[in-house]
Design an enzyme around this catalytic site. Structure first.
Site, PDB file in Angstrom:
ATOM      1  N   GLY A   1       0.854  -1.189   0.000  1.00  0.00           N
ATOM      2  CA  GLY A   1       0.000   0.000   0.000  1.00  0.00           C
ATOM      3  C   GLY A   1       0.885   1.233   0.000  1.00  0.00           C
TER       4      GLY A   1
ATOM      5  N   LYS B   1       1.551   3.480  -2.080  1.00  0.00           N
ATOM      6  CA  LYS B   1       1.120   4.724  -2.717  1.00  0.00           C
ATOM      7  C   LYS B   1       0.040   5.447  -1.919  1.00  0.00           C
ATOM      8  CE  LYS B   1       2.339   3.358  -7.427  1.00  0.00           C
ATOM      9  NZ  LYS B   1       1.816   2.772  -8.696  1.00  0.00           N
TER      10      LYS B   1
ATOM     11  N   THR C   1      -7.473  -1.716   8.658  1.00  0.00           N
ATOM     12  CA  THR C   1      -8.556  -1.961   9.617  1.00  0.00           C
ATOM     13  C   THR C   1      -9.378  -3.192   9.234  1.00  0.00           C
ATOM     14  OG1 THR C   1      -9.988  -0.504   8.371  1.00  0.00           O
ATOM     15  CG2 THR C   1      -8.737   0.479  10.185  1.00  0.00           C
TER      16      THR C   1
ATOM     17  N   PRO D   1      -4.553  -0.855  15.998  1.00  0.00           N
ATOM     18  CA  PRO D   1      -5.649   0.046  15.633  1.00  0.00           C
ATOM     19  C   PRO D   1      -5.189   1.504  15.689  1.00  0.00           C
ATOM     20  CG  PRO D   1      -6.265  -1.411  17.465  1.00  0.00           C
ATOM     21  CD  PRO D   1      -4.792  -1.566  17.250  1.00  0.00           C
TER      22      PRO D   1
ATOM     23  N   PHE E   1      -1.489   3.822  15.765  1.00  0.00           N
ATOM     24  CA  PHE E   1      -0.016   3.871  15.807  1.00  0.00           C
ATOM     25  C   PHE E   1       0.508   5.118  16.519  1.00  0.00           C
ATOM     26  CE2 PHE E   1       0.005   0.756  12.249  1.00  0.00           C
ATOM     27  CZ  PHE E   1       0.902  -0.136  12.816  1.00  0.00           C
TER      28      PHE E   1
ATOM     29  N   HIS F   1     -11.891  18.063  17.607  1.00  0.00           N
ATOM     30  CA  HIS F   1     -11.412  17.856  16.245  1.00  0.00           C
ATOM     31  C   HIS F   1     -11.870  18.994  15.329  1.00  0.00           C
ATOM     32  CE1 HIS F   1     -10.858  13.701  17.705  1.00  0.00           C
ATOM     33  NE2 HIS F   1     -10.024  13.543  16.700  1.00  0.00           N
ATOM     34  N   HIS F   2     -11.313  19.013  14.120  1.00  0.00           N
ATOM     35  CA  HIS F   2     -11.752  19.927  13.066  1.00  0.00           C
ATOM     36  C   HIS F   2     -13.220  19.648  12.734  1.00  0.00           C
ATOM     37  CE1 HIS F   2     -11.679  16.564  10.243  1.00  0.00           C
ATOM     38  NE2 HIS F   2     -10.620  16.153  10.941  1.00  0.00           N
TER      39      HIS F   2
ATOM     40  N   LYS G   1     -15.014  16.543  10.473  1.00  0.00           N
ATOM     41  CA  LYS G   1     -15.129  15.161  10.940  1.00  0.00           C
ATOM     42  C   LYS G   1     -16.600  14.760  10.984  1.00  0.00           C
ATOM     43  CE  LYS G   1     -13.489  12.224  14.760  1.00  0.00           C
ATOM     44  NZ  LYS G   1     -12.827  11.262  13.847  1.00  0.00           N
TER      45      LYS G   1
END
Lengths: 248, 248, 248, 248
Positions: free
Chosen positions: C8, C10, C78, C104, C106, C133-134, C137
């Site tokens: 994965g 890219k 996930t 789940p 890092f 959060h922003h 979301k």
């Protein structure tokens, strides 16, 4: 639509200003000049307001030219001495209603923090400042923290406030921070941070904290655009973005 | 019901301990002694655990007596040198399973803050401490802040962490705080505050902050009672409340 | 030098992992594969550890292949059900000492916050969570906040803690937040924020706050690299980065 | 020396006011009345200013009497409807320069927080409020939080601000707080806390936070005394302590 030109358009702040002007519905970017470009392009493009993010060596010439050619200016370039401000005032008085804004800080949040802190300071027995930045910063305290401390100290002197109480009689050097006009300033340098500042005010049984967190240079653009929109109707010299904000 | 006696029962901490023991369902206050009282009352009252909030001059005699009479002890009195701790270890080895807890800090929150900060420190490039107290405090930094810095420094040394990055090359003396074993500690003194501390840890793109706010001496009682309940089953000398907490 | 391959490569996380591996002195990037590439390249390149940031539909095939070919795996993809984990456990038992880490999260800071909050929770009467959060979301509360609340609730249940006290009898709907296993969770959505969470714990006279501020995806890389370095010596299935951290 | 009398002198706030007046160099406590005492004592004692911390049932009679007898009033009693305020205005117009201050909140810090939040709100895309109190509080959100939200909403409406952005489409009920005039308000209830509130304002790349922490009722006294000193020179009705503070 206000026609806007940017001087120093290839620098970080100048480039960001070009983008921000283009993204605004009520502003039009008519010229983006940098070192070596001819200022005559400003009149050709019919610029009404110039935003100057250049260098101390050239900014006075730029501003003299703009005032002489009927163009207002919003200036983020540094290096303005009292002498330079006096020169600008004379040039503006002789002009036909031109306006120049010199803003040491285009961050609306930083300006609000400073203004609120100064207004609140006379109501509190104690005031201290904590500023927090990334560890690659070379100066401590930050310029904003020093300016905030000066504004607070002036407000307390005007109000006749007593000095901060402090019973410290033993300890390790530096624990109580830097003394800026009687206001302790503490500088934290931590990987992961950008630019942050908190003003703490305390009195019997209560504290008030005003904190500003700045994550991106992008956050200065709201202040630059505010300056552009307001300078059109504000002849003469204005020093500080706070004069264009409704804080009364 | 554990039978508890308090030595130094008329002092602030002793008096509060008496109240806290009486308010507990599983503890019984059987004696509350102060200067001039006879330690024999402890055996008469069949005390199982003594809580000692007396003075450095008398605490060693108190503990010797307790160990000799089969009574466990939880000690908040200060002044324990390595020599004193060695003496206690010998006395305890010669006893029939008695236990003594020496706790420099009975605040569960302060202990958690220190333990968590030390565990997290090796995972971060930068660590700094801000401690904030009322302005009548005479020492700066606080003892808790210095202890926290030492624990952090030890953890980082063990893990082989590099020193905090810091490019500061110009500034005002004191801005970067006090240096405690390589960890900058900043001491704020503000009217309205009681006792507060924040440990800030930072790495690329993220920060972790652990903050403890202590408003009342009452908050130490949970730690004292935890000590009382655990010392009964913990023979030998224990230094630090953290050993009675499940942090693994 | 550990030889690392990325699946994965890219995608956002995969690309960042490639950069982070290349920037590390003790790791060597030997393959960077994405959709359509042949897994045989992993053996050709002699990869010792694979980092998988692909998609739920392909991750099980990827892991089966890696285990079969003697390559350890660190997985950020996930979609792991109990069934999938059971399958992996069987495959790993049949292998010659291979290890797989399913993480789940890092973010080392988020893991520390969760672990510390769960350890501290039984010592406090009240626990609440604020996550910020922003405003783009779509879910509230965040997954991390829900996971934190679950860990806290489990720790309190194991310790036999009473429910949070709360006398609220009148008010406006929603004021007391979302209820996640008995822990109130408050979700703030504010322009200018990225991803932040604070766990507040309170008892008589004191509070403890643990706050994590995450500003960039870059901050996950320290956790990914920690996983790569530790999986080599950890046979079998490990779920959660906390098992690779020294928190005891 | 201003001669001050207290009505409701045996209540918590009244008793604290008596102490605070007596501790002030420029104020003299000339009468301390409670239920059953005769208001004629106020004229006998030559009171210039009355501080009223009584009850809604008696406060209008008290104020009518004071205005009629040439005594200014500073009022912390609640229950003032528009109708009551109109009655007071008429009585004051008919008087010879008497002044009455009705203050819903005597906390200088709370007043500053509200005023600053309202002034800053139009400059930010997002605004939310977190209020935090002890868990014995019965209402959520707090009255101060609701008042703050209303002031913010009014300021944003006047400025023509867009509503807070919020992409939340899935989640758990209550996560996004209570909606007070379009401003989300989150209520935390935590043992160990007293009365705290934070207003968070956010825009692209930056946030501003204004936080007030109130630890003791004692903190209201600075506001009460400010009211006493200013009402002497302020004829007519004043609603809100902010009008006696220099915030322009």
């Amino acid at each position: 639509m206000i026609k806007v030109a940017v001087l120093g358009a290839k620098g970080k702040m100048g480039a960001q200003t070009c983008q921000a002007v283009e993204a605004s519905d009520d502003l039009e970017l008519v010229a983006a000049l940098d070192q070596g470009d001819d200022l005559d392009e400003l009149t050709t493009a019919k610029a009404e307001v110039v935003v100057d993010f250049t260098r101390p060596e050239v900014v006075m010439d730029n501003l003299g030219w703009c005032i002489g050619h009927g163009i207002h200016a919003v200036v983020g370039t540094t290096g303005f001495t009292e002498e330079r401000l006096a020169t600008l005032r004379s040039q503006l008085e002789a002009s036909s209603g031109m306006g120049v804004l010199i803003a040491p800080n285009f961050s609306i949040g930083a300006v609000l923090m400073m203004q609120f802190a100064a207004k609140a300071a006379p109501y509190y027995e104690s005031v201290e400042i904590i500023e927090l930045h990334h560890p690659d910063k070379v100066d401590a305290p930050s310029g904003t923290a020093q300016r905030t401390a000066q504004l607070i100290a002036e407000a307390r002197q005007t109000a006749g406030s007593a000095p901060n109480p402090d019973a410290t009689s033993t300890g390790i050097e530096g624990a109580r921070g830097a003394d800026v006009d009687g206001i302790p300033v503490h500088s934290v340098r931590l990987r992961g941070l950008v630019a942050h500042q908190e003003v703490l005010l305390g009195d019997v049984g209560e504290t008030l904290s005003i904190r500003h967190d700045s994550m991106h240079r992008e956050s200065f653009m709201a202040g630059v655009l505010l300056g552009v929109r307001k300078i059109v109707g504000t002849p003469g010299l204005t020093v500080g973005l706070e004069h264009f904000m409704d804080l009364s």
